[in-house]
Design a protein around this motif. Structure first.
Motif, PDB file in Angstrom:
ATOM      1  N   TYR A  44       2.748   3.371  -8.340  1.00  0.00           N
ATOM      2  CA  TYR A  44       4.027   2.698  -8.572  1.00  0.00           C
ATOM      3  C   TYR A  44       3.925   1.258  -8.078  1.00  0.00           C
ATOM      4  CZ  TYR A  44       5.867   7.379  -9.307  1.00  0.00           C
ATOM      5  OH  TYR A  44       6.078   8.645  -9.784  1.00  0.00           O
ATOM      6  N   ILE A  45       4.403   0.320  -8.885  1.00  0.00           N
ATOM      7  CA  ILE A  45       4.389  -1.083  -8.488  1.00  0.00           C
ATOM      8  C   ILE A  45       5.816  -1.604  -8.329  1.00  0.00           C
ATOM      9  CG2 ILE A  45       2.184  -1.453  -9.656  1.00  0.00           C
ATOM     10  CD1 ILE A  45       3.746  -3.067 -11.817  1.00  0.00           C
ATOM     11  N   HIS A  46       5.942  -2.651  -7.513  1.00  0.00           N
ATOM     12  CA  HIS A  46       7.241  -3.301  -7.353  1.00  0.00           C
ATOM     13  C   HIS A  46       7.649  -3.975  -8.656  1.00  0.00           C
ATOM     14  CE1 HIS A  46       9.997  -6.588  -6.290  1.00  0.00           C
ATOM     15  NE2 HIS A  46      10.394  -5.831  -5.280  1.00  0.00           N
ATOM     16  N   GLY A  47       6.717  -4.692  -9.265  1.00  0.00           N
ATOM     17  CA  GLY A  47       6.961  -5.311 -10.559  1.00  0.00           C
ATOM     18  C   GLY A  47       7.378  -6.775 -10.501  1.00  0.00           C
ATOM     19  N   ASP A  48       7.862  -7.235  -9.343  1.00  0.00           N
ATOM     20  CA  ASP A  48       8.193  -8.654  -9.154  1.00  0.00           C
ATOM     21  C   ASP A  48       7.865  -9.001  -7.710  1.00  0.00           C
ATOM     22  OD1 ASP A  48       9.045 -11.201  -9.746  1.00  0.00           O
ATOM     23  OD2 ASP A  48      11.172 -10.762  -9.560  1.00  0.00           O
ATOM     24  N   ASN A  49       6.629  -8.711  -7.344  1.00  0.00           N
ATOM     25  CA  ASN A  49       6.194  -8.776  -5.954  1.00  0.00           C
ATOM     26  C   ASN A  49       5.845 -10.210  -5.578  1.00  0.00           C
ATOM     27  OD1 ASN A  49       5.325  -7.778  -3.422  1.00  0.00           O
ATOM     28  ND2 ASN A  49       3.203  -7.705  -4.143  1.00  0.00           N
ATOM     29  N   GLN A  50       6.781 -10.874  -4.940  1.00  0.00           N
ATOM     30  CA  GLN A  50       6.600 -12.260  -4.536  1.00  0.00           C
ATOM     31  C   GLN A  50       7.577 -12.576  -3.412  1.00  0.00           C
ATOM     32  OE1 GLN A  50       8.072 -15.302  -7.296  1.00  0.00           O
ATOM     33  NE2 GLN A  50       8.747 -13.660  -8.669  1.00  0.00           N
ATOM     34  N   PRO A  51       7.336 -13.681  -2.672  1.00  0.00           N
ATOM     35  CA  PRO A  51       8.133 -13.948  -1.468  1.00  0.00           C
ATOM     36  C   PRO A  51       9.638 -14.046  -1.662  1.00  0.00           C
ATOM     37  CG  PRO A  51       6.098 -15.170  -1.355  1.00  0.00           C
ATOM     38  CD  PRO A  51       6.135 -14.536  -2.730  1.00  0.00           C
ATOM     39  N   GLN A  79      -1.466  -5.090 -11.082  1.00  0.00           N
ATOM     40  CA  GLN A  79      -0.421  -5.901 -11.703  1.00  0.00           C
ATOM     41  C   GLN A  79       0.576  -6.434 -10.680  1.00  0.00           C
ATOM     42  OE1 GLN A  79       0.068  -2.867 -15.221  1.00  0.00           O
ATOM     43  NE2 GLN A  79       0.885  -4.814 -15.929  1.00  0.00           N
ATOM     44  N   ASP A  80       0.672  -5.785  -9.527  1.00  0.00           N
ATOM     45  CA  ASP A  80       1.601  -6.236  -8.495  1.00  0.00           C
ATOM     46  C   ASP A  80       1.089  -7.443  -7.723  1.00  0.00           C
ATOM     47  OD1 ASP A  80       4.168  -5.386  -8.069  1.00  0.00           O
ATOM     48  OD2 ASP A  80       3.673  -3.846  -6.609  1.00  0.00           O
ATOM     49  N   LEU A  81      -0.128  -7.879  -7.993  1.00  0.00           N
ATOM     50  CA  LEU A  81      -0.741  -8.953  -7.219  1.00  0.00           C
ATOM     51  C   LEU A  81      -0.828 -10.257  -7.988  1.00  0.00           C
ATOM     52  CD1 LEU A  81      -3.656  -6.858  -5.680  1.00  0.00           C
ATOM     53  CD2 LEU A  81      -1.308  -7.116  -4.849  1.00  0.00           C
ATOM     54  N   ARG A 121      12.131  -3.727 -11.649  1.00  0.00           N
ATOM     55  CA  ARG A 121      10.905  -3.687 -12.454  1.00  0.00           C
ATOM     56  C   ARG A 121       9.900  -2.659 -11.928  1.00  0.00           C
ATOM     57  NH1 ARG A 121      12.837  -8.864 -12.730  1.00  0.00           N
ATOM     58  NH2 ARG A 121      12.749  -9.905 -14.769  1.00  0.00           N
ATOM     59  N   THR A 122      10.323  -1.849 -10.971  1.00  0.00           N
ATOM     60  CA  THR A 122       9.432  -0.837 -10.410  1.00  0.00           C
ATOM     61  C   THR A 122       9.114   0.226 -11.444  1.00  0.00           C
ATOM     62  OG1 THR A 122      10.238  -1.237  -8.179  1.00  0.00           O
ATOM     63  CG2 THR A 122       9.191   0.890  -8.595  1.00  0.00           C
ATOM     64  N   ARG A 123       7.825   0.530 -11.583  1.00  0.00           N
ATOM     65  CA  ARG A 123       7.374   1.454 -12.626  1.00  0.00           C
ATOM     66  C   ARG A 123       5.950   1.903 -12.330  1.00  0.00           C
ATOM     67  NH1 ARG A 123       6.818  -3.789 -13.971  1.00  0.00           N
ATOM     68  NH2 ARG A 123       4.920  -4.491 -15.055  1.00  0.00           N
ATOM     69  N   ALA A 146       0.832  -1.205   0.000  1.00  0.00           N
ATOM     70  CA  ALA A 146       0.000   0.000   0.000  1.00  0.00           C
ATOM     71  C   ALA A 146       0.867   1.256   0.000  1.00  0.00           C
ATOM     72  CB  ALA A 146      -0.923  -0.014   1.222  1.00  0.00           C
ATOM     73  N   ARG A 147       1.921   1.261   0.811  1.00  0.00           N
ATOM     74  CA  ARG A 147       2.824   2.429   0.829  1.00  0.00           C
ATOM     75  C   ARG A 147       3.488   2.624  -0.531  1.00  0.00           C
ATOM     76  NH1 ARG A 147       6.287   1.214   6.352  1.00  0.00           N
ATOM     77  NH2 ARG A 147       4.501   0.893   7.753  1.00  0.00           N
ATOM     78  N   LEU A 148       3.932   1.519  -1.126  1.00  0.00           N
ATOM     79  CA  LEU A 148       4.606   1.614  -2.415  1.00  0.00           C
ATOM     80  C   LEU A 148       3.660   2.117  -3.493  1.00  0.00           C
ATOM     81  CD1 LEU A 148       7.378   0.893  -3.783  1.00  0.00           C
ATOM     82  CD2 LEU A 148       6.308  -1.244  -4.459  1.00  0.00           C
ATOM     83  N   HIS A 149       2.466   1.564  -3.530  1.00  0.00           N
ATOM     84  CA  HIS A 149       1.506   1.920  -4.574  1.00  0.00           C
ATOM     85  C   HIS A 149       1.048   3.369  -4.468  1.00  0.00           C
ATOM     86  CE1 HIS A 149       0.333  -2.611  -5.012  1.00  0.00           C
ATOM     87  NE2 HIS A 149       1.550  -2.347  -5.451  1.00  0.00           N
TER      88      HIS A 149
END
Length: 294
Positions: A186-193, A218-220, A210-212, A123-126
């Motif tokens: 803004y998304i992380h772009g490779d958001n996984q564990p 798309q981050d989910l 991949r942040t953009r 949420a903070r990133l987005h």
């Protein structure tokens, strides 16, 4: 067994000008050829990472992310960028505490705790600042851009998909173009564990190449087709911490994006001898086919 990649001598000399003499080097790359990351231990005892980006695009995205987006996560929730060198796409990053989540064997309760903190950090990133005009335009066009990539992945996957499966992918790509407005940021772009570090101090995120600006749903995608399929309780606590549920348009988009992720996995995984990615794509595509028959 993967052979360790040597740290380039020029990169070591450059890093030592910033952090002092290096006494230990560990290859921390992911298990594919273009990943090049090393953990350094300086003479003073501090730890750092040197990363060589796989492309100019990723270097530009990551350096921008560390300067303008990542600070929104808060202190200790991501590395910070000490320096970068554009001529050889090299970054010098601090080390944050923790180990990648997949190797920790967490209990059910610990898994929920990780996803709760992940929801808050996402949420903070987005919501990390207002998008300027160019970023807003890129974000609003991101779902159409994702749909445009379907034919490229279908071509690469070739005979790994039946004619019916290929049509299913095309149908989802067409629907993705019609979902309508969705929240962007803004998304992380490779958001996984594998890009989440867990420690006694909590969760930290890493790897922002991949942040953009994009549709935040798309981050989910990776979480939706891996973690949350088997652990719906983790999805529940993630969204509690995230602070809102997905809109109707986002839920439609997420389903379409999982189809595109599937064909991407079935194109990339076999070509790169990565059975985990291949299995992820096949599992998603089989699930979508079953749901399509209901």
């Amino acid at each position: 067994m993967r052979q360790a990649k040597p740290l380039p001598a020029a990169a070591r000399r450059w890093a030592e000008r910033r952090i002092g003499p290096v006494v230990a080097v560990r290859d921390a790359s992911h298990d594919w050829p273009r990943s090049r990351v090393w953990e350094l231990r300086s003479e003073r005892g501090a730890g750092w990472y040197v990363k060589v980006s796989p492309s100019e695009k990723f270097f530009t995205r990551e350096t921008r992310a560390y300067r303008h987006v990542v600070p929104a996560l808060g202190h200790g929730r991501a590395p910070h960028l000490l320096d970068s060198r554009a001529e050889d796409l090299t970054l010098l990053l601090s080390v944050v505490p923790g180990s990648p989540v997949p190797g920790l064997g967490l209990s059910s309760g610990e898994g929920r705790a990780v996803h709760r903190q992940a929801g808050a950090l996402c949420a903070r990133l987005h919501e990390a600042g207002e998008l300027d005009r160019a970023d807003q335009a890129e974000a609003e066009a991101s779902l159409v851009a994702a749909a445009d990539g379907a034919e490229k992945y279908l071509s690469r996957a070739g005979a790994r998909l039946t004619a019916g499966e290929q049509q299913l992918i095309r149908d989802h790509a067409a629907e993705l173009r019609r979902v309508g407005p969705v929240p962007v940021g803004y998304i992380h772009g490779d958001n996984q564990p594998r890009n989440w570090l867990w420690s006694t101090t909590g969760l930290a995120l890493i790897d922002f190449e991949r942040t953009r600006p994009a549709a935040v749903v798309q981050d989910l995608v990776i979480l939706a087709v891996t973690e949350w399929i088997d652990h719906p309780d983790r999805e529940q606590v993630f969204f509690q911490a995230y602070g809102r549920a997905l809109t109707t348009a986002e839920r439609r988009a997420l389903r379409c994006l999982t189809a595109l992720d599937a064909v991407n996995c079935l194109a990339w995984g076999p070509d790169n001898d990565h059975p985990e990615v291949t299995t992820r794509g096949r599992r998603t595509l089989d699930r979508l086919r079953r749901e399509n028959l209901l």
